[in-house]
Design a protein around this motif. Structure first.
Motif, PDB file in Angstrom:
ATOM      1  N   ASP A 275      35.575  40.843  23.160  1.00 35.10           N
ATOM      2  CA  ASP A 275      35.086  39.878  24.131  1.00 35.10           C
ATOM      3  C   ASP A 275      35.466  38.469  23.678  1.00 35.10           C
ATOM      4  O   ASP A 275      35.391  38.159  22.491  1.00 35.10           O
TER       5      ASP A 275
ATOM      6  N   ARG B 221      41.529  46.428  25.036  1.00 34.31           N
ATOM      7  CA  ARG B 221      41.515  45.326  25.996  1.00 34.31           C
ATOM      8  C   ARG B 221      40.828  44.115  25.392  1.00 34.31           C
ATOM      9  O   ARG B 221      40.051  44.224  24.450  1.00 34.31           O
TER      10      ARG B 221
ATOM     11  N   THR C 108      38.882  40.498  26.913  1.00 32.02           N
ATOM     12  CA  THR C 108      38.360  40.004  28.192  1.00 32.02           C
ATOM     13  C   THR C 108      39.156  38.829  28.770  1.00 32.02           C
ATOM     14  O   THR C 108      38.994  38.494  29.935  1.00 32.02           O
TER      15      THR C 108
ATOM     16  N   ASP D  61      45.273  41.153  32.718  1.00 33.99           N
ATOM     17  CA  ASP D  61      44.686  42.116  33.653  1.00 33.99           C
ATOM     18  C   ASP D  61      43.202  41.889  33.843  1.00 33.99           C
ATOM     19  O   ASP D  61      42.694  41.904  34.961  1.00 33.99           O
ATOM     20  N   MET D  62      42.501  41.695  32.719  1.00 35.74           N
ATOM     21  CA  MET D  62      41.069  41.466  32.813  1.00 35.74           C
ATOM     22  C   MET D  62      40.804  40.203  33.607  1.00 35.74           C
ATOM     23  O   MET D  62      39.904  40.154  34.445  1.00 35.74           O
ATOM     24  N   SER D  63      41.621  39.156  33.360  1.00 38.60           N
ATOM     25  CA  SER D  63      41.406  37.885  34.038  1.00 38.60           C
ATOM     26  C   SER D  63      41.596  38.032  35.538  1.00 38.60           C
ATOM     27  O   SER D  63      40.823  37.462  36.326  1.00 38.60           O
TER      28      SER D  63
ATOM     29  N   SER E  68      32.426  38.146  32.848  1.00 40.95           N
ATOM     30  CA  SER E  68      33.512  39.116  32.628  1.00 40.95           C
ATOM     31  C   SER E  68      32.974  40.375  31.949  1.00 40.95           C
ATOM     32  O   SER E  68      33.427  41.480  32.235  1.00 40.95           O
TER      33      SER E  68
ATOM     34  N   TRP F  72      33.126  44.949  32.596  1.00 43.07           N
ATOM     35  CA  TRP F  72      33.790  45.692  31.528  1.00 43.07           C
ATOM     36  C   TRP F  72      33.998  47.184  31.812  1.00 43.07           C
ATOM     37  O   TRP F  72      35.104  47.699  31.610  1.00 43.07           O
TER      38      TRP F  72
ATOM     39  N   ALA G  36      36.733  47.322  34.660  1.00 39.00           N
ATOM     40  CA  ALA G  36      37.912  46.491  34.411  1.00 39.00           C
ATOM     41  C   ALA G  36      38.652  46.946  33.161  1.00 39.00           C
ATOM     42  O   ALA G  36      39.879  46.929  33.119  1.00 39.00           O
ATOM     43  N   SER G  37      37.913  47.390  32.140  1.00 40.01           N
ATOM     44  CA  SER G  37      38.592  47.820  30.912  1.00 40.01           C
ATOM     45  C   SER G  37      39.355  49.118  31.150  1.00 40.01           C
ATOM     46  O   SER G  37      40.286  49.442  30.423  1.00 40.01           O
TER      47      SER G  37
END
Length: 880
Positions: free
Chosen positions: A81, A142, A144, A148-150, A457, A461, A464-465
RNA sequence: GGGCAUGUAGUUCAGUGGUAGAACGCUACGUUGACAUCGUAGAGGUUGCAAGUUCGAUCCUUGCCAUGCCCACCA
């Protein structure tokens, strides 16, 4: 050959490298519907492993390895994170050492610094997790702030914004003057401190005044009214009159509002809408002016007299109190205990501060989250946390999601001229929207400078992860995740918010179950803290005793709803358990006990071998039950007891007797069974202590035999309990051995001495059993020969236990004094029990109302007691 | 102020409506063949207090006491 001692330092890293190189942490695809998935609670990228992580990740790894061995398609999704504020603080501290600051660098350069810091130190925590043995699929790691996460974060933001669930508002928020950012309610900690209550006079004219009480005299300059309770007779006649604020002589109105509590302070309260949450509400009701007197850094601004401008509010307070005293405005001061809000990151006093912030209307999202738990779509363990979860969600307030820092997901909002808002996924889109709106090319736009709360974010998780919004294999296969393992301290911060976001975005709950573990404390139950100096570093323990020992300790102490009180002694104790296992395998190797039995288990003939097979199956079944119930403490106890108290203490000793005999058939069978059960033990132990078990699996050539490393050995053929009532009698035999041993101790006969016994008084079944198993009985009890009951000898003694009677003959003179005393003691206990038992059976209500089997059992107990009593009394009469 | 936990052996903790369990620690003693990081045996308890329900309560109910935590508020 196995080394003499288990050396975890050499083995653990080697084994981990082996797993990782062979890609054994990656899910093994299968076509059945069983899958098991966990997303890691992403540790702060700049963090380092503490005991809480150790517990948290040991539990996750235990589960993941357990289900992997069961043949489930298993994923443990790792990641870190970005931890906005925490990371910014770390990097700012670094800069300070170089005499730099984030303001000197500017946003762009500063962010570059943070990224560099992340690249440099971000793998630390991951490497530490590896030390612990965590079997995450690192190829999927991953972060955060990754691209991709953004984009997932932005997508969700825009969706919420378009549904008007995210909005901008000018209102009082919690403001951290050190970090110079707003923070959410959850990030504010109330602390009890010693403070003062100041009674200040607000004059109407030169003589008359009204007294108000405040703990914050510096806010007088922000006053816009004084409130009294309309029912308060003391002040009724003052309502709507004007009084003057001391030092600045500004007149403010006296208003009537129920908020004023006649029993509190003087009953009259100054109203400061811009610096107090309650006053803010009062201000709205009475349309009062909001006067802000603070700069973002907490210094008094130009709404205050020149004298105090630029002085920090806490310093200014002292000055103002002095001046109030001088001007005779201070009636009195009282020492009080009251709670003051502190920021959990900066540990500074939080100010209610009037700013424009972004909010998420969580109220709308909370109802689905509540419903999902109510309908058991997600369940908590321990269940009691459900209540806490419900309580918080039912009374949830808007979530302030904007932060005035730089490290984080910048809010995807652009402003045109006149503050016109364009929400877009990126600058190009925003530009297009703006251009269309203003009907010209390259119209002026500027992105909102705020970033999102880190927890925003984090709340995405679980999906998204796994790759959302892309339709990745992992997302389709592993969402919803099976279990979330986390501490109760982030139930609101994280778990509840993931529930809300998961349901909003994916329409599915993010996890099937939530396992909430407690805090790790020191051995005296104190919270570990640097200032107390009682912090136990998991990495040091790993170095000293091995990750396996630490893991087993933590698991054995992970009782639900209880804090883990960790002492080094415990870890040492479980290190000894590892040594024990190591030594068993030396024995295994020494005797060539290595064979597969799965296909010929029905051919096992020796009762002792059948017995250990049954005992193992029973143990394994119990472990399964405990694991499914999240009772890791019970599961670890189960396997520990089996290995040490059943397998080592008894079966291994029995096996020795057989190995050193001449009976080749028995030897052959026992070697097979010994190796087989030991391989099963390694499988059952692996989720708890993965390193040593994998090493032994390999060293004992089980790996060659089973054609698989232990970590993902899934070819577990079901073995079933062997049905034969005689098998149970091994436990009876063990009891008789114990009886003989303790008798020797009582009589102070050296345990090494051999004795003869007579079993003529036993039932035929027991006699036959003993006869069949005399080989193993003999060595364990150190019995030399059997003798006939008509033999007469000074050194013969009778032993009684639960209806069994045997005679024991010593080769040396024995002193019976101790034994007689012991027997007398025993007689007393039995007599007492007989009385209790008789009393029960004489009670008509008991006979009539208690279930039949209980009554029968009681009758049985009494019968045995009376039997034993008679026999014991006969010894005493003979010997006397 | 509201809520949630927890009180069982010296310590850390399990457990059960029907004779209270484990680990560690403690005491005594050591049987050549995996292990002294071991083995064998043993001592150690009014299950926080009180009342109720029950044939029977450590377990269920209520109250009290103690400890810990969470939320809210406090001019």
């Amino acid at each position: 050959m196995l080394e003499d001692n288990y050396n975890h330092l050499e083995i653990e890293d080697k084994i981990y490298d082996f797993w990782e190189k062979e890609k054994l942490f990656q899910p093994k695809k299968n076509n059945n519907k069983n899958y098991f998935s966990i997303v890691i609670p992403p540790p702060n990228v700049t963090g380092s492993l503490h005991m809480g992580h150790a517990l948290n990740n040991s539990i996750q790894d235990l589960l993941v390895r357990f289900y992997r061995l069961k043949g489930y398609e298993t994923l443990w999704q790792p990641g870190t994170d970005h931890a906005g504020i925490a990371t910014e603080l770390v990097v700012e501290k670094k800069l300070k050492e170089k005499n730099l600051s984030k303001n000197i660098l500017g946003r762009e350069k500063f962010l570059k610094e943070v990224w560099e810091w992340k690249e440099h130190s971000g793998n630390l925590i991951i490497n530490q997790l590896k030390k612990l043995g965590s079997s995450c699929d690192w190829t999927q790691t991953r972060f955060t702030m990754d691209k991709d996460m953004s984009s997932a974060v932005i997508k969700v933001f825009l969706e919420l914004y378009n549904k008007k669930l995210i909005y901008k508002d000018l209102k009082l928020s919690n403001w951290d003057p050190v970090l110079k950012t707003a923070i959410s309610d959850l990030e504010v900690e109330q602390k009890e401190v010693n403070g003062k209550l100041y009674y200040i006079k607000y004059f109407f004219n030169k003589i008359d005044f009204i007294t108000i009480a405040t703990t914050r005299p510096e806010t007088v300059f922000a006053d816009s009214a004084i409130a009294v309770n309309p029912k308060d007779n003391r002040y009724k006649n003052l309502i709507n009159k004007f009084a003057k604020i001391p030092l600045i002589e500004k007149s403010i109105k006296i208003i009537a509002d129920n908020y004023a509590d006649p029993n509190h302070g003087s009953g009259a309260v100054k109203i400061t809408p811009a610096h107090d949450f309650n006053d803010y509400e009062v201000g709205i009701r009475h349309k009062l002016e909001k006067i802000n007197i603070l700069e973002p850094d907490g210094k008094l601004n130009n709404n205050c007299p020149k004298k105090y401008q630029g002085i920090d509010r806490l310093e200014a307070r002292k000055l103002i109190v002095e001046d109030l005293k001088l001007g005779d405005f201070l009636e009195k001061e009282e020492s009080i205990k009251h709670s003051v809000p502190y920021g959990d990151r900066s540990n500074s006093v939080i100010e209610p501060y009037l700013t424009e912030q972004w909010f998420l209307n969580v109220k709308k999202l909370s109802s689905d989250a509540l419903k999902a738990v109510k309908n058991k779509k997600t369940t908590f363990f321990p269940e009691t946390w459900t209540k806490t979860y419900n309580l918080w969600l039912k009374d949830i307030k808007p979530w302030c999601i904007s932060r005035q820092i730089w490290w984080g997901h910048q809010i995807p909002i652009w402003y045109g001229d006149n503050g016109k808002i364009f929400a877009a996924a990126n600058k190009e889109d925003a530009q297009k929207k703006a251009d269309k709106f203003y009907k010209k090319k390259n119209s002026y736009i500027k992105q909102d400078l705020n970033v999102l709360d880190t927890w925003f974010s984090s709340s995405l998780w679980p999906f998204a992860s796994l790759g959302w919004p892309n339709k990745t294999y992992n997302f389709k296969r592993f969402y919803k995740t099976s279990v979330l393992v986390t501490g109760f301290d982030i139930l609101f911060f994280w778990v509840a918010r993931m529930m809300m976001m998961g349901l909003f975005v994916t329409k599915k709950v993010p996890f099937d179950k939530v396992y909430i573990h407690a805090l790790v404390r020191d051995e005296h139950g104190q919270k570990m803290s640097k200032s107390k100096g009682n912090v136990i570093d998991p990495l040091e323990l790993i170095k000293k005793y091995g990750a396996d020992a630490l893991r087993f300790t933590l698991m054995s102490m992970a009782s639900p709803g209880r804090d883990v009180k960790l002492s080094e002694e415990r870890v040492k104790g479980y290190r000894n358990f590892l040594t024990k296992i190591w030594n068993v395998s030396k024995f295994c190797e020494l005797n060539n006990c290595n064979s597969n039995l799965e296909n010929s288990i029905n051919n096992v003939k020796l009762e002792v071998n059948q017995w250990i097979i049954n005992e193992y199956i029973q143990t394994r079944n119990n472990i399964d039950i405990h694991m499914q119930a999240f009772r890791f403490d019970e599961a670890s106890r189960e396997i520990y007891n089996f290995v040490w108290n059943t397998f080592c203490d008894w079966y291994l000793e029995f096996a020795k007797s057989i190995f050193y005999s001449n009976d080749q058939d028995k030897i052959k069978e026992t070697k097979k069974v010994f190796g087989f059960i030991f391989s099963k033990i390694l499988i059952s132990l692996h989720p708890f202590i993965p390193f040593v078990t994998e090493e032994l699996w390999n060293k004992l050539k089980f790996m060659d035999f089973f054609k698989s490393p232990l970590i993902n050995f899934t070819n577990n053929k079901e073995i079933k309990i062997i049905k034969n009532n005689n098998i149970q009698m091994i436990n009876w035999l063990i009891k008789i051995v114990g009886l003989i041993r303790s008798t020797k101790v009582i009589l102070q006969v050296s345990p090494g001495n051999f004795v003869d016994i007579c079993v003529d008084n036993l039932s035929k079944n027991k006699k036959d059993f003993l006869d069949r198993n005399f080989l193993i009985f003999k060595k364990a009890s150190r019995v030399e020969n059997l003798f006939k009951k008509d033999e007469k000898n000074e050194n013969i003694l009778s032993l009684y236990s639960e209806g069994d009677a045997i005679l024991i003959k010593f080769s040396t003179e024995i002193s019976l004094k101790e034994q007689i005393a012991k027997v007398k003691q025993k007689i007393d206990v039995i007599k007492n029990n007989i009385n209790i038992s008789k009393g029960k059976l004489a009670n008509k209500s008991f006979i009539n109302k208690a279930p039949k089997d209980i009554v029968d059992k009681e009758k049985d107990i009494l019968k045995n007691l009376v039997n034993d009593l008679n026999q014991l009394e006969s010894i005493i009469s003979i010997k006397n």
